[in-house]
Design an enzyme around this catalytic site. Structure first.
Site, PDB file in Angstrom:
ATOM      1  N   THR A   1     -11.856 -25.177 -24.010  1.00 54.71           N
ATOM      2  CA  THR A   1     -10.864 -25.837 -23.157  1.00 54.71           C
ATOM      3  C   THR A   1      -9.521 -25.433 -23.760  1.00 54.71           C
ATOM      4  O   THR A   1      -9.418 -25.249 -24.984  1.00 54.71           O
ATOM      5  CB  THR A   1     -10.989 -27.377 -23.153  1.00 54.71           C
ATOM      6  OG1 THR A   1     -10.717 -27.854 -24.462  1.00 54.71           O
ATOM      7  CG2 THR A   1     -12.379 -27.835 -22.715  1.00 54.71           C
ATOM      8  N   HIS A   2      -8.524 -25.277 -22.927  1.00 53.34           N
ATOM      9  CA  HIS A   2      -7.202 -24.779 -23.362  1.00 53.34           C
ATOM     10  C   HIS A   2      -7.327 -23.431 -24.076  1.00 53.34           C
ATOM     11  O   HIS A   2      -6.503 -23.092 -24.921  1.00 53.34           O
ATOM     12  CB  HIS A   2      -6.491 -25.773 -24.289  1.00 53.34           C
ATOM     13  CG  HIS A   2      -6.465 -27.176 -23.762  1.00 53.34           C
ATOM     14  ND1 HIS A   2      -5.407 -27.669 -23.033  1.00 53.34           N
ATOM     15  CD2 HIS A   2      -7.373 -28.178 -23.813  1.00 53.34           C
ATOM     16  CE1 HIS A   2      -5.659 -28.927 -22.690  1.00 53.34           C
ATOM     17  NE2 HIS A   2      -6.863 -29.255 -23.139  1.00 53.34           N
TER      18      HIS A   2
ATOM     19  N   TYR B   1      -1.090 -16.126  24.416  1.00 52.82           N
ATOM     20  CA  TYR B   1      -1.120 -14.906  23.616  1.00 52.82           C
ATOM     21  C   TYR B   1       0.293 -14.377  23.373  1.00 52.82           C
ATOM     22  O   TYR B   1       1.146 -14.405  24.268  1.00 52.82           O
ATOM     23  CB  TYR B   1      -1.948 -13.819  24.315  1.00 52.82           C
ATOM     24  CG  TYR B   1      -1.958 -12.512  23.538  1.00 52.82           C
ATOM     25  CD1 TYR B   1      -2.852 -12.319  22.498  1.00 52.82           C
ATOM     26  CD2 TYR B   1      -1.045 -11.500  23.815  1.00 52.82           C
ATOM     27  CE1 TYR B   1      -2.839 -11.151  21.763  1.00 52.82           C
ATOM     28  CE2 TYR B   1      -1.028 -10.322  23.076  1.00 52.82           C
ATOM     29  CZ  TYR B   1      -1.929 -10.155  22.056  1.00 52.82           C
ATOM     30  OH  TYR B   1      -1.916  -8.998  21.321  1.00 52.82           O
TER      31      TYR B   1
ATOM     32  N   LYS C   1      -9.011   3.708 -26.883  1.00 52.20           N
ATOM     33  CA  LYS C   1      -9.090   2.631 -25.889  1.00 52.20           C
ATOM     34  C   LYS C   1     -10.312   2.715 -24.994  1.00 52.20           C
ATOM     35  O   LYS C   1     -10.762   3.785 -24.611  1.00 52.20           O
ATOM     36  CB  LYS C   1      -7.833   2.640 -24.990  1.00 52.20           C
ATOM     37  CG  LYS C   1      -6.562   2.236 -25.682  1.00 52.20           C
ATOM     38  CD  LYS C   1      -6.551   0.795 -26.163  1.00 52.20           C
ATOM     39  CE  LYS C   1      -6.495  -0.204 -25.037  1.00 52.20           C
ATOM     40  NZ  LYS C   1      -5.202  -0.217 -24.374  1.00 52.20           N
TER      41      LYS C   1
ATOM     42  N   GLN D   1      -1.565  -9.498  17.260  1.00 49.07           N
ATOM     43  CA  GLN D   1      -2.217  -8.218  16.980  1.00 49.07           C
ATOM     44  C   GLN D   1      -2.299  -7.954  15.472  1.00 49.07           C
ATOM     45  O   GLN D   1      -3.213  -7.302  14.993  1.00 49.07           O
ATOM     46  CB  GLN D   1      -1.446  -7.095  17.678  1.00 49.07           C
ATOM     47  CG  GLN D   1      -1.936  -5.703  17.375  1.00 49.07           C
ATOM     48  CD  GLN D   1      -1.404  -4.680  18.372  1.00 49.07           C
ATOM     49  OE1 GLN D   1      -1.842  -4.643  19.505  1.00 49.07           O
ATOM     50  NE2 GLN D   1      -0.430  -3.895  17.956  1.00 49.07           N
TER      51      GLN D   1
ATOM     52  N   LYS E   1      -5.291  -8.738  12.603  1.00 49.33           N
ATOM     53  CA  LYS E   1      -6.396  -7.861  12.225  1.00 49.33           C
ATOM     54  C   LYS E   1      -6.158  -7.185  10.883  1.00 49.33           C
ATOM     55  O   LYS E   1      -7.104  -6.946  10.119  1.00 49.33           O
ATOM     56  CB  LYS E   1      -6.631  -6.817  13.311  1.00 49.33           C
ATOM     57  CG  LYS E   1      -7.445  -7.358  14.446  1.00 49.33           C
ATOM     58  CD  LYS E   1      -7.220  -6.606  15.725  1.00 49.33           C
ATOM     59  CE  LYS E   1      -6.988  -7.540  16.874  1.00 49.33           C
ATOM     60  NZ  LYS E   1      -5.716  -8.272  16.840  1.00 49.33           N
TER      61      LYS E   1
ATOM     62  N   GLU F   1     -10.386  -6.037 -14.407  1.00 50.19           N
ATOM     63  CA  GLU F   1      -8.969  -6.361 -14.185  1.00 50.19           C
ATOM     64  C   GLU F   1      -8.595  -6.244 -12.713  1.00 50.19           C
ATOM     65  O   GLU F   1      -7.807  -7.030 -12.184  1.00 50.19           O
ATOM     66  CB  GLU F   1      -8.086  -5.414 -15.005  1.00 50.19           C
ATOM     67  CG  GLU F   1      -8.175  -5.622 -16.497  1.00 50.19           C
ATOM     68  CD  GLU F   1      -7.494  -4.480 -17.252  1.00 50.19           C
ATOM     69  OE1 GLU F   1      -6.315  -4.618 -17.588  1.00 50.19           O
ATOM     70  OE2 GLU F   1      -8.146  -3.437 -17.472  1.00 50.19           O
TER      71      GLU F   1
ATOM     72  N   ASN G   1      -6.624  -9.973  26.330  1.00 51.78           N
ATOM     73  CA  ASN G   1      -6.424 -11.162  25.490  1.00 51.78           C
ATOM     74  C   ASN G   1      -7.745 -11.853  25.148  1.00 51.78           C
ATOM     75  O   ASN G   1      -7.993 -12.208  23.997  1.00 51.78           O
ATOM     76  CB  ASN G   1      -5.485 -12.155  26.187  1.00 51.78           C
ATOM     77  CG  ASN G   1      -4.096 -11.574  26.373  1.00 51.78           C
ATOM     78  OD1 ASN G   1      -3.801 -10.496  25.869  1.00 51.78           O
ATOM     79  ND2 ASN G   1      -3.244 -12.271  27.113  1.00 51.78           N
TER      80      ASN G   1
ATOM     81  N   SER H   1      -7.692   5.619 -22.108  1.00 49.21           N
ATOM     82  CA  SER H   1      -6.239   5.697 -21.988  1.00 49.21           C
ATOM     83  C   SER H   1      -5.822   7.157 -22.079  1.00 49.21           C
ATOM     84  O   SER H   1      -6.448   7.940 -22.787  1.00 49.21           O
ATOM     85  CB  SER H   1      -5.601   4.898 -23.116  1.00 49.21           C
ATOM     86  OG  SER H   1      -4.305   5.382 -23.389  1.00 49.21           O
TER      87      SER H   1
ATOM     88  N   ASN I   1     -10.956   0.458 -21.678  1.00 44.80           N
ATOM     89  CA  ASN I   1     -10.320  -0.618 -20.898  1.00 44.80           C
ATOM     90  C   ASN I   1     -11.218  -1.148 -19.786  1.00 44.80           C
ATOM     91  O   ASN I   1     -11.870  -0.375 -19.084  1.00 44.80           O
ATOM     92  CB  ASN I   1      -9.020  -0.103 -20.272  1.00 44.80           C
ATOM     93  CG  ASN I   1      -8.013   0.343 -21.315  1.00 44.80           C
ATOM     94  OD1 ASN I   1      -7.946  -0.235 -22.395  1.00 44.80           O
ATOM     95  ND2 ASN I   1      -7.258   1.380 -20.995  1.00 44.80           N
TER      96      ASN I   1
ATOM     97  N   SER J   1      -2.256  -0.560  17.983  1.00 48.71           N
ATOM     98  CA  SER J   1      -3.153  -1.148  16.977  1.00 48.71           C
ATOM     99  C   SER J   1      -4.359  -0.250  16.730  1.00 48.71           C
ATOM    100  O   SER J   1      -5.153  -0.509  15.830  1.00 48.71           O
ATOM    101  CB  SER J   1      -3.612  -2.547  17.406  1.00 48.71           C
ATOM    102  OG  SER J   1      -4.162  -2.518  18.706  1.00 48.71           O
TER     103      SER J   1
END
Ligand code: ARG
Length: 476
Positions: free
Chosen positions: A161-162, A322, A288, A327, A330, A295, A116, A282, A290, A29
């Site tokens: 809304t919508h 344990y 463009k 492990q 993490k 995003e 542990n 782009s 962007n 690890s």
């Protein structure tokens, strides 16, 4: 370098065969848990002081170990530690290096301790720092949003809304919605600390053969409570799960805000603009610009959900206590911290430089017939049932659409053909500012109510900042 061999490991006494390099790779690890090193060393220092206090270590041994650990703290901070995957994990890497510095007495640091309970402690220490950092990030973003809201309190935008224009609102009202979400995130981050306890002293799972003073370690490390059961202390990952859940909730809020930056800065909406420094071009389409940054914040929420799900799946059905599966927790925790800090910082910076097109916003609010509910209410005031008023206003909107008129452009004669209840006052009713000003219910978008919301949010922000400084402080 030493030859790779099971026997050469700190736990290698019973092993006669070398560990295969492939297993070593699977098992290690260290490539990711090295970030725990400062926490691991703080935990070791507290542990050593306590072992000295209860007489398990002599005064000299304690002093030597603390001296070595102090040097190691500096080595870690300056990046001077030579990481070696054969150490397996950060705990053994630290012990090996400590022993190199202070000699064989270094091996005494692990008296009355297991990896542990050690890793459970390190994770708690790491999480507290992470949660506190997020807390400051969230409050910083609230502050920035509030600043923009105050600046834009007079800007009217369509409320949707919508994703259909619904009713005009002040842009401050819209941004205050995000402040509200983020305040709740801050509350959840603060509450996370309530469940945080000190696991060290659990040993592998059964406790250890020394009368440890766990309260002393807890006090040094700033924990209110000590884990009451040794098995639970080494097996539990619910604090980590809760952490990822709280972070994910915040990431979802950021993704909704990010989506509105994307949407509102499109040519179709044209309400917001991001400066060039927060957009990219782009490789093929020269025109463009962007909103990649927004995003990406929107997209990164997917990773949060994935890590939350993964951590839940990792713990599900694991027998006590344990297991090495743990492990992997993490990976999810560390990435969650990094990604949330990054997203918070980026959103804060983008909101700070965002610009709004006031005229276009107003036109959009006007052009969507967003005053229709107010027209219906006006007819209700003149005696119609709301349902009938709704119907007549619907026909009015249909007529205006057909004629390519805004509501304020419909002549009185046309209005009267729909209902004799219409009079000159209609034109005041459809005035956008009046429509907004009429939303006087608490939490509404009228200027007074928005002012109230701004003041309330400012006051709560100050309270949250106080709470954040009291709940935990970074170690000096
Ligand atoms: N690197 C390990 C982890 O993160 C530390 C605990 C190892 N414990 C053990 N019994 N092998 O979980």
């Amino acid at each position: 370098m030493e030859e790779t061999s099971g026997r050469s490991k700190p736990w290698g006494g019973r092993f006669s065969e070398e560990q295969t390099p492939l297993f070593e790779r699977l098992n290690a690890s260290l490539p990711f848990d090295y970030v725990l090193a400062p926490h691991d060393l703080r935990g070791s220092m507290a542990h050593v002081r306590m072992l000295g206090a209860i007489g398990v270590l002599s005064g000299d041994e304690m002093a030597t170990l603390l001296g070595g650990l102090t040097q190691l703290v500096e080595e870690v901070a300056s990046g001077a530690v030579p990481w070696d995957i054969r150490d397996e994990d950060v705990h053994m890497a630290m012990e090996r290096r400590l022993t190199e510095i202070v000699g064989p007495v270094g091996g005494k640091v692990h008296t009355g301790r297991s990896r542990n309970d050690q890793v459970a402690l390190d994770t708690q220490l790491y999480l507290r720092e992470a949660v506190h950092g997020h807390l400051l990030g969230v409050l910083g973003l609230v502050e920035t949003l509030l600043g923009r809201a105050e600046e834009w309190r007079g800007v009217i935008v369509p409320g949707y809304t919508h994703l259909q224009r619904a009713q005009p609102v002040s842009l401050a009202h819209h941004l205050l919605a995000y402040c509200s979400m983020l305040e709740r995130d801050a509350g959840r981050l603060l509450r996370w600390f309530e469940g945080s306890w000190m696991p060290l002293g659990a040993g592998a799972l059964a406790g250890v053969n020394y009368p440890l003073d766990r309260e002393m370690v807890a006090a040094e490390l700033g924990f209110d409570t000590v884990a009451p059961n040794a098995m639970d202390a080494v097996a539990a990952r619910d604090a980590a799960f809760e952490y990822v859940a709280v972070a994910t909730n915040c990431a979802l809020h950021l993704s909704r805000l990010a989506e509105e930056l994307v949407l509102w800065s499109s040519q179709e909406f044209g309400l917001f603009a991001l400066p060039d420094s927060w957009t990219s071009g782009s490789s093929i389409m020269p025109q463009k610009k962007n909103p990649d940054a927004a995003e990406l914040v929107r997209g990164k929420a997917a990773g949060f959900i994935g890590r939350l799900t993964s951590l839940g799946a990792l713990v599900k059905g694991l027998p006590l206590a344990y297991n090495k599966d743990l492990q992997e927790d993490k990976l999810y925790v560390f990435q969650t911290r990094e990604e949330l800090d990054l997203c918070l910082e980026a959103m804060d910076a983008m909101v700070a430089v965002l610009s709004v097109d006031r005229e276009q916003s107003r036109r959009a609010a006007e052009g969507g017939y967003a005053q229709a509910t107010d027209v219906a209410d006006y007819l209700v005031e003149r005696g119609l049932a709301f349902r009938d008023a709704h119907h007549i206003t619907g026909r009015l909107v249909g007529h205006a659409l057909e004629m390519h008129w805004e509501l304020s452009q419909v002549p009185l004669a046309d209005l009267r053909r729909l209902s004799p209840l219409f009079d000159e006052e209609y034109y005041e009713v459809v005035d956008l500012d009046r429509v907004v000003a009429a939303k006087i219910s608490p939490g509404g978008t009228s200027p007074e109510r928005v002012e109230e919301q701004l003041l309330g949010a400012r006051a709560r922000l100050a309270g949250l900042r106080r709470a954040a400084s009291e709940v935990w402080a970074p170690p000096r």
